[in-house]
Write a protein that holds these residues in place. Structure first.
Motif, PDB file in Angstrom:
ATOM      1  N   GLU A 211       6.685  22.577   5.232  1.00  0.00           N
ATOM      2  CA  GLU A 211       7.890  22.732   6.271  1.00  0.00           C
ATOM      3  C   GLU A 211       8.778  21.576   6.207  1.00  0.00           C
ATOM      4  O   GLU A 211       9.842  21.879   6.437  1.00  0.00           O
ATOM      5  N   LEU A 212       8.496  20.357   5.852  1.00  0.00           N
ATOM      6  CA  LEU A 212       9.592  19.388   5.490  1.00  0.00           C
ATOM      7  C   LEU A 212      10.369  19.765   4.552  1.00  0.00           C
ATOM      8  O   LEU A 212      11.534  19.713   4.601  1.00  0.00           O
ATOM      9  N   ALA A 213       9.783  20.304   3.297  1.00  0.00           N
ATOM     10  CA  ALA A 213      10.675  20.516   2.264  1.00  0.00           C
ATOM     11  C   ALA A 213      11.738  21.676   2.551  1.00  0.00           C
ATOM     12  O   ALA A 213      12.850  21.766   2.062  1.00  0.00           O
ATOM     13  N   SER A 214      11.247  22.785   3.080  1.00  0.00           N
ATOM     14  CA  SER A 214      11.918  23.790   3.673  1.00  0.00           C
ATOM     15  C   SER A 214      12.926  23.766   4.589  1.00  0.00           C
ATOM     16  O   SER A 214      14.101  24.212   4.617  1.00  0.00           O
ATOM     17  N   TYR A 216      13.646  20.794   6.455  1.00  0.00           N
ATOM     18  CA  TYR A 216      14.268  19.195   6.653  1.00  0.00           C
ATOM     19  C   TYR A 216      15.160  18.913   5.088  1.00  0.00           C
ATOM     20  O   TYR A 216      15.712  17.850   5.262  1.00  0.00           O
ATOM     21  N   LYS A 217      14.761  19.445   4.238  1.00  0.00           N
ATOM     22  CA  LYS A 217      15.417  19.492   3.008  1.00  0.00           C
ATOM     23  C   LYS A 217      15.805  17.921   2.203  1.00  0.00           C
ATOM     24  O   LYS A 217      16.774  17.650   2.140  1.00  0.00           O
ATOM     25  N   PRO A 218      14.341  17.404   2.201  1.00  0.00           N
ATOM     26  CA  PRO A 218      14.690  16.000   1.650  1.00  0.00           C
ATOM     27  C   PRO A 218      15.111  16.061   0.063  1.00  0.00           C
ATOM     28  O   PRO A 218      14.866  17.137  -0.509  1.00  0.00           O
ATOM     29  N   SER A 219      15.501  15.004  -0.385  1.00  0.00           N
ATOM     30  CA  SER A 219      16.149  14.836  -1.806  1.00  0.00           C
ATOM     31  C   SER A 219      14.756  14.363  -2.525  1.00  0.00           C
ATOM     32  O   SER A 219      14.654  14.290  -3.769  1.00  0.00           O
ATOM     33  N   PHE A 220      13.765  13.475  -1.681  1.00  0.00           N
ATOM     34  CA  PHE A 220      12.525  13.248  -2.584  1.00  0.00           C
ATOM     35  C   PHE A 220      11.605  12.990  -1.424  1.00  0.00           C
ATOM     36  O   PHE A 220      11.540  12.909  -0.297  1.00  0.00           O
ATOM     37  N   ILE A 240      -3.111  17.606  -6.826  1.00  0.00           N
ATOM     38  CA  ILE A 240      -1.913  16.895  -6.965  1.00  0.00           C
ATOM     39  C   ILE A 240      -0.935  17.955  -7.714  1.00  0.00           C
ATOM     40  O   ILE A 240       0.113  17.872  -7.011  1.00  0.00           O
ATOM     41  N   ASP A 241      -1.576  18.622  -8.359  1.00  0.00           N
ATOM     42  CA  ASP A 241      -0.525  19.625  -9.170  1.00  0.00           C
ATOM     43  C   ASP A 241      -0.138  20.658  -8.045  1.00  0.00           C
ATOM     44  O   ASP A 241       1.114  20.992  -7.964  1.00  0.00           O
ATOM     45  N   GLU A 242      -1.016  20.901  -7.149  1.00  0.00           N
ATOM     46  CA  GLU A 242      -0.881  21.794  -5.962  1.00  0.00           C
ATOM     47  C   GLU A 242       0.199  21.296  -5.127  1.00  0.00           C
ATOM     48  O   GLU A 242       1.193  22.129  -4.675  1.00  0.00           O
ATOM     49  N   LEU A 243       0.110  20.115  -4.899  1.00  0.00           N
ATOM     50  CA  LEU A 243       1.037  19.548  -4.093  1.00  0.00           C
ATOM     51  C   LEU A 243       2.404  19.356  -4.614  1.00  0.00           C
ATOM     52  O   LEU A 243       3.571  19.955  -3.967  1.00  0.00           O
ATOM     53  N   ILE A 244       2.541  19.054  -5.912  1.00  0.00           N
ATOM     54  CA  ILE A 244       3.886  19.055  -6.518  1.00  0.00           C
ATOM     55  C   ILE A 244       4.464  20.409  -6.626  1.00  0.00           C
ATOM     56  O   ILE A 244       5.656  20.645  -6.265  1.00  0.00           O
ATOM     57  N   SER A 245       3.595  21.501  -6.898  1.00  0.00           N
ATOM     58  CA  SER A 245       4.560  22.690  -7.020  1.00  0.00           C
ATOM     59  C   SER A 245       4.644  23.274  -5.733  1.00  0.00           C
ATOM     60  O   SER A 245       5.777  23.960  -5.740  1.00  0.00           O
ATOM     61  N   THR A 246       4.000  22.693  -4.464  1.00  0.00           N
ATOM     62  CA  THR A 246       4.286  23.182  -3.289  1.00  0.00           C
ATOM     63  C   THR A 246       5.871  22.815  -3.043  1.00  0.00           C
ATOM     64  O   THR A 246       6.751  23.485  -2.346  1.00  0.00           O
ATOM     65  N   VAL A 247       6.299  21.479  -3.581  1.00  0.00           N
ATOM     66  CA  VAL A 247       7.642  21.174  -3.358  1.00  0.00           C
ATOM     67  C   VAL A 247       8.548  21.564  -4.037  1.00  0.00           C
ATOM     68  O   VAL A 247       9.528  22.083  -3.869  1.00  0.00           O
ATOM     69  N   LYS A 248       8.212  21.743  -5.381  1.00  0.00           N
ATOM     70  CA  LYS A 248       8.951  22.030  -6.237  1.00  0.00           C
ATOM     71  C   LYS A 248       9.507  23.690  -6.528  1.00  0.00           C
ATOM     72  O   LYS A 248      10.189  24.201  -6.635  1.00  0.00           O
ATOM     73  N   ARG A 249       8.443  24.346  -5.845  1.00  0.00           N
ATOM     74  CA  ARG A 249       8.803  25.928  -5.677  1.00  0.00           C
ATOM     75  C   ARG A 249       9.975  26.007  -4.694  1.00  0.00           C
ATOM     76  O   ARG A 249      10.779  26.867  -4.708  1.00  0.00           O
ATOM     77  N   ILE A 250       9.980  25.084  -3.649  1.00  0.00           N
ATOM     78  CA  ILE A 250      11.082  24.942  -2.703  1.00  0.00           C
ATOM     79  C   ILE A 250      12.307  24.426  -3.011  1.00  0.00           C
ATOM     80  O   ILE A 250      13.239  24.780  -3.012  1.00  0.00           O
ATOM     81  N   ASP A 251      12.001  23.405  -4.029  1.00  0.00           N
ATOM     82  CA  ASP A 251      13.233  22.658  -4.211  1.00  0.00           C
ATOM     83  C   ASP A 251      12.951  21.999  -5.532  1.00  0.00           C
ATOM     84  O   ASP A 251      12.365  20.944  -5.499  1.00  0.00           O
ATOM     85  N   LYS A 252      13.333  22.432  -6.933  1.00  0.00           N
ATOM     86  CA  LYS A 252      13.219  21.998  -7.922  1.00  0.00           C
ATOM     87  C   LYS A 252      13.761  20.485  -8.153  1.00  0.00           C
ATOM     88  O   LYS A 252      13.026  19.759  -8.652  1.00  0.00           O
TER      89      LYS A 252
END
Ligand code: JFZ
Length: 453
Positions: A211-214, A216-220, A240-252
């Protein structure tokens, strides 16, 4: 720069480093997605939440001042745990109404302080979210305040051209039945089962981060854990890998810090994160090549603690910023706003003092890289990315008649004090550059000299 030129420059630089003497060289190892982060150097960290209301004091009992006020639920009445029952803590939801909160004021204060990015606890360990989360009810919309604080801050950041990111406590969550509690012996029996944690992970943590990534679009992101996470069963490497890819799938290009799982810090696994977070108030003595930051407090506590008067001076904090910049790192300086939504006066005073200094000397901090020079006794050095300008931070400048910069042996074109434009005598001599210090016209604390080659 063309890729071929880049390779030429870097191999030339490392070749010359081996030979021991070089004049100048470019040092910009940053990847395209982290360069803004490295260029920024200085950011604001905010700890704000339900805990900002009690501010380190519960029913007349004050948390020891060397503790963190945002931990009050677990640490009040230590060592009886949990210190405050959830039901009792949740009374704060009815009180939460920071009517003096003004997002534009916070962000313009950050901007005036010379900060280039903004970071806030979207959800701290207590599990309470500062935005209108569809994934979980335990959030700001249930308070008398109602407003979506993150939305207002994001809007202000966009208006003021300020990068922003979110702290998110992915491991500890005391607001959800399945969230982990502090890894303390007395809490062993109260920890969630693996199954309960998985439920928290899949129903709250991942959806909220998504939700935050998509939306509210944070830079980090700034995920939070520390060494004890290595001994707990919940946040596995797979998670941890899952959490990272959750973010990166939305914004590399959304950056992720190493505290997502600290057992990796300084290990091979570092390569899966974008930047390293040091321990709280930890300032490494040596240069590190991966982008990194230290988060630090102005006093002791992160969340506002009304009895914590251990304020650092502005000059002390400037030195921390300079030390980090000279070693290739950022400084994220924390503010703990008060329950009514305002910054403490002591914090504002310091922000403005730091801002006034950076207004004049910021050129030596922003967009610079560490210089590959042994740290001099007289202070610190940064360099422009092209390597043709050095910035010398002379600490206690009145103590020196002249200073020496090793390895920079080319004849300097000019040397000037940034604060007043005063020209200094500078010459190449032997194995470096000598600069004569004036006996007047220097800041008694930190004088910055710009040397152009
Ligand atoms: C964590 C939080 O528990 C604390 O409330 C605050 O938010 C801070 C920024 O982060 O505390 C830590 C985490 C890591 C270390 C120390 C305190 N560490 O690695 O040294």
């Amino acid at each position: 720069m063309k890729r071929r030129d880049f390779i030429k420059t870097t191999s030339l630089a490392s070749g010359m480093m081996l030979m021991g003497g070089l004049d100048t060289f470019a040092l910009d190892s940053s990847s395209p997605i982290t360069s803004w982060f490295e260029d920024s150097r200085f950011g604001m960290f905010i700890h704000f939440g339900l805990y900002s209301i009690p501010a380190g004091e519960w029913k007349g009992k004050i948390m020891p001042r060397n503790w963190y006020a945002e931990w009050i639920r677990m640490q009040h009445n230590w060592p009886n745990n949990p210190g405050i029952a959830k039901k009792e803590y949740d009374e704060l939801i009815k009180q939460f109404n920071p009517t003096n909160f003004d997002a534009r004021q916070w962000i313009s204060e950050a901007k005036d302080a010379g900060m280039k990015y903004f970071l806030i606890t979207s959800k701290h360990h207590d599990g309470f979210a500062l935005w209108h989360s569809k994934a979980d009810d335990y959030n700001i919309s249930k308070t008398p305040f109602e407003r979506d604080m993150l939305r207002e801050l994001v809007d202000a950041c966009n208006e003021f051209d300020m990068k922003y990111g979110f702290y998110y406590s992915h491991w500890l969550d005391w607001g959800h039945k399945g969230g982990a509690l502090p890894p303390w012996d007395q809490l062993k029996d109260k920890q969630p089962s693996q199954k309960e944690f998985d439920k928290y992970w899949n129903q709250k943590c991942l959806p909220q981060v998504r939700e935050l990534a998509s939306e509210y679009k944070p830079s980090f992101f700034w995920f939070d854990s520390w060494s004890e996470i290595a001994d707990q069963p919940y946040v596995t490497e797979a998670k941890i890998d899952e959490l990272i890819s959750t973010v990166k799938r939305i914004d590399k290009s959304c950056l992720i810090n190493s505290r997502i799982g600290t057992k990796w810090l300084h290990s091979k696994k570092d390569s899966v994160v974008d930047y390293l977070s040091m321990g709280d108030n930890e300032f490494p003595k040596k240069a590190i090549s991966k982008p990194w930051e230290t988060s630090g407090t102005m006093n002791h506590s992160w969340g506002f603690h009304k009895h914590d008067f251990h304020w650092k001076s502005s000059a002390d904090m400037l030195r921390l910023l300079i030390d980090n910049a000279s070693r290739g790192g950022n400084f994220q300086l924390n503010i703990g706003p008060m329950g009514d939504g305002q910054f403490p006066t002591a914090s504002i005073k310091r922000l403005r003092e730091i801002g006034a200094w950076l207004d004049v000397n910021g050129e030596a901090i922003y967009n610079t890289r560490r210089a590959e020079i042994r740290e001099p006794k007289w202070g610190r050095i940064t360099q422009s990315k092209d390597g043709n300008t050095l910035y010398l931070f002379v600490y206690n400048p009145l103590e020196y008649d002249e200073i020496f910069v090793p390895r920079f042996r080319r004849e300097p074109q000019s040397a000037t004090i940034l604060e007043n434009g005063q020209t200094l005598v500078a010459r190449a001599f032997n194995r470096g550059t000598y600069i004569e210090m004036p006996d007047y016209g220097v800041d008694q604390n930190i004088t910055v000299i710009k040397v152009k080659y």
